[in-house]
Design a protein around this motif. Structure first.
Motif, short mmCIF file in Angstrom:
data_model
loop_
_atom_site.label_atom_id
_atom_site.label_comp_id
_atom_site.label_asym_id
_atom_site.label_seq_id
_atom_site.Cartn_x
_atom_site.Cartn_y
_atom_site.Cartn_z
N MET A 1 -0.32 -11.75 3.05
CA MET A 1 -0.80 -10.63 3.86
C MET A 1 0.38 -9.74 4.23
O MET A 1 1.33 -10.19 4.86
CB MET A 1 -1.43 -11.19 5.14
CG MET A 1 -2.13 -10.14 5.95
SD MET A 1 -2.68 -10.78 7.50
CE MET A 1 -4.42 -10.53 7.36
N ASN A 3 2.38 -6.42 5.90
CA ASN A 3 2.43 -5.85 7.23
C ASN A 3 1.23 -4.97 7.50
O ASN A 3 0.58 -5.02 8.55
CB ASN A 3 3.72 -5.03 7.38
CG ASN A 3 4.42 -5.31 8.67
OD1 ASN A 3 4.71 -6.44 8.98
ND2 ASN A 3 4.64 -4.28 9.45
N GLU A 5 -1.71 -4.94 6.13
CA GLU A 5 -2.95 -5.69 6.29
C GLU A 5 -3.00 -6.35 7.65
O GLU A 5 -4.04 -6.38 8.32
CB GLU A 5 -3.05 -6.78 5.20
CG GLU A 5 -3.24 -6.23 3.81
CD GLU A 5 -3.11 -7.33 2.77
OE1 GLU A 5 -3.18 -8.52 3.16
OE2 GLU A 5 -2.91 -7.02 1.60
N LEU A 6 -1.88 -6.87 8.04
CA LEU A 6 -1.81 -7.55 9.33
C LEU A 6 -2.17 -6.58 10.45
O LEU A 6 -2.96 -6.90 11.35
CB LEU A 6 -0.39 -8.11 9.52
CG LEU A 6 -0.19 -8.93 10.78
CD1 LEU A 6 -0.95 -10.23 10.69
CD2 LEU A 6 1.29 -9.21 10.98
N ALA A 9 -5.91 -5.71 10.37
CA ALA A 9 -6.75 -6.78 10.89
C ALA A 9 -6.62 -6.91 12.40
O ALA A 9 -7.61 -7.09 13.12
CB ALA A 9 -6.39 -8.10 10.20
N LEU A 10 -5.41 -6.78 12.84
CA LEU A 10 -5.14 -6.91 14.27
C LEU A 10 -5.82 -5.80 15.06
O LEU A 10 -6.45 -6.04 16.11
CB LEU A 10 -3.63 -6.89 14.50
CG LEU A 10 -3.11 -7.63 15.72
CD1 LEU A 10 -3.63 -9.04 15.77
CD2 LEU A 10 -1.60 -7.64 15.70
N ARG A 13 -9.51 -6.42 15.41
CA ARG A 13 -9.87 -7.47 16.37
C ARG A 13 -9.68 -6.98 17.81
O ARG A 13 -10.42 -7.33 18.71
CB ARG A 13 -9.02 -8.72 16.14
CG ARG A 13 -9.52 -9.55 14.98
CD ARG A 13 -8.42 -10.49 14.50
NE ARG A 13 -8.34 -11.68 15.33
CZ ARG A 13 -8.42 -12.92 14.88
NH1 ARG A 13 -8.59 -13.13 13.60
NH2 ARG A 13 -8.29 -13.95 15.68
N LEU A 14 -8.65 -6.19 18.00
CA LEU A 14 -8.36 -5.76 19.37
C LEU A 14 -9.17 -4.54 19.77
O LEU A 14 -9.36 -4.27 20.96
CB LEU A 14 -6.87 -5.42 19.51
CG LEU A 14 -5.92 -6.61 19.52
CD1 LEU A 14 -4.49 -6.13 19.38
CD2 LEU A 14 -6.08 -7.40 20.80
N TRP A 16 -8.05 -1.59 19.05
CA TRP A 16 -7.06 -0.54 19.30
C TRP A 16 -6.88 0.29 18.03
O TRP A 16 -7.37 -0.06 16.96
CB TRP A 16 -5.68 -1.15 19.64
CG TRP A 16 -5.63 -1.95 20.90
CD1 TRP A 16 -6.66 -2.22 21.76
CD2 TRP A 16 -4.50 -2.60 21.42
NE1 TRP A 16 -6.23 -3.00 22.79
CE2 TRP A 16 -4.88 -3.26 22.60
CE3 TRP A 16 -3.15 -2.69 21.02
CZ2 TRP A 16 -3.99 -3.99 23.39
CZ3 TRP A 16 -2.28 -3.43 21.80
CH2 TRP A 16 -2.70 -4.07 22.98
N THR A 21 -1.37 -0.57 17.48
CA THR A 21 -1.05 -1.96 17.18
C THR A 21 0.26 -2.05 16.38
O THR A 21 1.05 -2.97 16.58
CB THR A 21 -2.16 -2.65 16.38
OG1 THR A 21 -2.42 -1.86 15.21
CG2 THR A 21 -3.41 -2.81 17.18
N ASP A 23 2.81 -0.10 16.61
CA ASP A 23 3.89 0.08 17.58
C ASP A 23 4.16 -1.20 18.35
O ASP A 23 5.32 -1.64 18.47
CB ASP A 23 3.50 1.17 18.60
CG ASP A 23 4.04 2.53 18.17
OD1 ASP A 23 3.64 3.54 18.77
OD2 ASP A 23 4.85 2.56 17.23
N VAL A 24 3.06 -1.74 18.87
CA VAL A 24 3.24 -2.93 19.70
C VAL A 24 3.80 -4.08 18.88
O VAL A 24 4.65 -4.85 19.34
CB VAL A 24 1.89 -3.34 20.36
CG1 VAL A 24 2.10 -4.57 21.22
CG2 VAL A 24 1.34 -2.21 21.18
N LEU A 25 3.33 -4.19 17.63
CA LEU A 25 3.85 -5.24 16.77
C LEU A 25 5.35 -5.07 16.57
O LEU A 25 6.13 -6.03 16.66
CB LEU A 25 3.13 -5.22 15.42
CG LEU A 25 3.57 -6.33 14.46
CD1 LEU A 25 3.21 -7.69 15.02
CD2 LEU A 25 2.96 -6.13 13.09
#
Lengths: 96, 342
Positions: A1, A3, A5-6, A9-10, A13-14, A16, A21, A23-25
Motif C-alpha cells: 500500500m 502512501n 493509498e494509505l 483509505a485513512l 475512514r475519518l 476528513w 489527512t 498533512d496530519v500524517l
C-alpha cells in the motif's frame, strides 16, 4: 500500500479531506522521527515498540575479494511488534 | 533523550504541532494504527513516506523443545511483522555517528588484542600503526544488503578506492610499521628509565644510612646507588674492600676554630648524615656540613674517601640543633638539595 493509498483509505475512514489527512500524517511522521533522532523510544500498546539501538563496530569480510573491513559503530532502528499484532498474525494461514 | 513515549504523548505532540484538537489527534492516530494493522494482516505491505515499510516476513517451521515437558515440538511456519526504516530516517537516527566511515584493515589485526596486556608492545604497535593509516585511507563504501545501489557505479568507485588503498599500503606499510616499533620501544625504555631513577631517588638517604649502619662484610652486597654514575658503585665497592673496617675509631683532628667545632676525614662507612648525627644530634643537619664544604664536596651522595671536611658550628647559620623548628628548616634544605640533584 503506497502512501497515496494509505492517505486515501485513512481520509475515507475519518471523513476528513485528503489534504488534511495527508498533512496530519506528515506531521505524525515528523514527530516520530524527531523523537527517534533524540534517542527516545515510542511504544504503542498493542502495535509495537520503535526504539534505537547502538551497534558496536565490527570486522567484516568481503566474501569475493576477502578484503577485511572495519565497520564503524552506528545507531539503528528496531521495531518489536506488540502482542495483539503477533496474535493476529498467528491466525493467518501460511500458504505453500 | 532515552525517554519512552506512549500513544498519549504522541497524541499531545501531534495536537500541538498540527494545531488540531486532542480528540482529533487521538482519532487520527487510532485509525492510522488500525488501518496499518489490518493491511498488514491481509499480507499487504504498508509503505509510509520518509518513514519506512511494514511488511510480513515468512518464518519457516523449525524443531524445538517444549519448555515444560522436554518433548520435541515443532514450531509451525508463521509470519512475523518487520519494519524497514527509510534511508532518510536511518541517516537521521545515526546522526551522532554519521562521520564514521568503513575502512580497510591490515592483515592480521584483530581487536581482541586491545583487551590484552597493554605492556605487550608488538600488539600495541599494530594497533598504533592502524590508527594513522586508517585516517589517511580514502573512503571505502561498504555495500549494505538492503541498499539499492546501481551496481555499475559502485563497482567503479570501489575499484578506484581499492587501487588507491593498495598503492598507499605498499609504499607506507613497511616503513611506517618499523618506525612505530622503534619509537614505541624507545619511549618504553625512556619511561622505564625514569621510573627506575625516580624510585631510587627516594631511597638514597635510606641507602646511605643502610650503608653505614651495617658491618663492612655486608656492605659489598648492599646496592649503594648514587644518581649520576652507576660506575662509581663499583669503585666504591672496591674502596670498601681495600679500606679499613668501620669499626675504626673516627679520627678527629683537634683544629677548632671559632667557626668550626671540628674536622672530619672521610673513612669507609662515613656519610654526611651520620657525621651530622654525631656532631649535631640529628642526621638532617648534614646540609650545613655540605654547605660549609661545598668546595670539597662535588656530590653529597658520593664523598671520596680521605676528603677532609670542616664541621661548622651551627651558630654560624643561626641554627640550634635542639630546636624542632630549625630541624624543619634543615629538612626543607634537604628536600631542595635533592630536587636540585635531579
Amino acid at each position: 500500500m503506497t502512501n497515496q493509498e494509505l492517505v486515501a483509505a485513512l481520509a475515507k475512514r475519518l471523513g476528513w479531506t485528503q489534504r488534511q489527512t495527508s498533512d496530519v500524517l506528515d506531521t505524525t511522521v515528523a514527530v516520530i522521527n524527531a523523537n527517534l533522532e533524540d534517542g527516545n523510544a515510542i511504544n504503542i500498546q498493542g502495535f509495537g515498540l520503535l526504539e534505537t539501538k547502538k551497534k558496536g563496530e565490527r570486522i567484516s569480510v568481503n566474501p569475493v575479494s576477502k578484503q577485511r573491513f572495519l565497520i564503524p559503530p552506528k545507531i539503528s532502528l528496531s521495531f518489536k511488534p506488540g502482542q495483539t499484532i503477533k496474535d493476529n498474525l498467528k491466525k493467518i494461514e501460511v500458504h505453500e | 533523550m532515552n525517554e519512552r513515549l506512549t500513544l498519549q504523548d504522541l497524541i499531545d505532540l501531534l495536537a500541538k504541532k498540527q494545531d488540531i484538537t486532542k480528540k482529533d489527534a487521538e482519532t487520527f492516530l487510532r485509525e492510522l494504527i488500525a488501518l496499518i494493522s489490518e493491511t498488514i494482516e491481509a499480507n499487504e505491505p504498508v509503505k509510509i513516506k520518509d518513514f519506512g515499510t511494514f511488511k510480513l516476513v515468512r518464518v519457516n517451521a523449525r524443531k524445538s523443545v517444549d519448555v515444560n515437558t522436554g518433548a520435541d515440538i515443532e514450531i509451525a511456519a508463521h509470519y512475523k511483522l518487520s519494519f524497514a526504516p527509510d534511508k532518510s530516517l536511518k541517516e537521521a537516527v545515526n546522526k551522532p555517528f554519521a562521520h564514521f566511515e568503513s575502512v580497510q584493515l591490515e592483515d592480521g589485526v584483530t581487536f581482541d588484542n586491545i583487551e590484552d596486556e597493554i605492556a605487550d608492545l608488538d600488539k600495541d604497535d599494530s594497533v598504533e600503526t592502524d590508527q594513522p593509516i586508517v585516517e589517511e585511507l580514502p573512503i571505502v563504501h561498504v555495500l549494505q544488503p538492503d541498499e539499492k545501489i546501481v551496481i555499475k557505479d559502485v563497482a567503479d568507485e570501489v575499484e578506484e578506492a581499492f587501487d588507491a588503498i593498495i598503492y598507499d599500503d605498499q609504499s607506507d606499510r613497511k616503513s611506517s610499521k618499523r618506525w612505530y616499533v622503534v619509537f614505541a620501544l624507545g619511549l618504553f625504555v625512556l619511561i622505564a628509565a625514569f621510573l627506575f631513577i625516580g624510585g631510587y631517588l627516594d631511597k638514597i638517604p635510606q641507602y646511605i644510612e643502610a650503608y653505614t649502619s651495617q658491618p663492612a662484610d655486608s656492605i659489598k652486597e648492599e646496592p649503594v646507588l648514587p644518581i649520576d654514575s652507576i660506575g662509581s658503585v663499583d669503585s666504591l665497592a672496591l674502596k670498601v674492600d681495600s679500606a679499613a673496617i668501620a669499626s675504626d675509631g673516627i679520627k678527629v683532628e683537634p683544629s677548632v676554630t671559632p667557626e668550626n667545632i671540628g674536622e672530619e676525614t672521610i673513612r669507609s662507612g662515613h656519610t654526611l648524615r651520620n657525621i651530622s648525627l654525631q656532631y649535631y644530634g640529628h642526621k638532617s643537619f648534614w646540609v650545613y656540613i655540605y654547605e660549609a664544604n661545598r668546595d670539597k664536596i662535588a656530590n653529597p651522595n658520593n664523598v671520596p674517601l680521605g676528603t677532609k671536611l670542616v664541621i661548622p658550628s651551627l651558630n654560624n647559620y643561626g641554627i640550634d640543633p635542639k630546636e624542632p623548628k630549625d630541624l624543619e628548616i634543615a629538612k626543607a634544605k634537604e628536600r631542595a638539595l635533592f630536587k636540585a640533584m635531579d
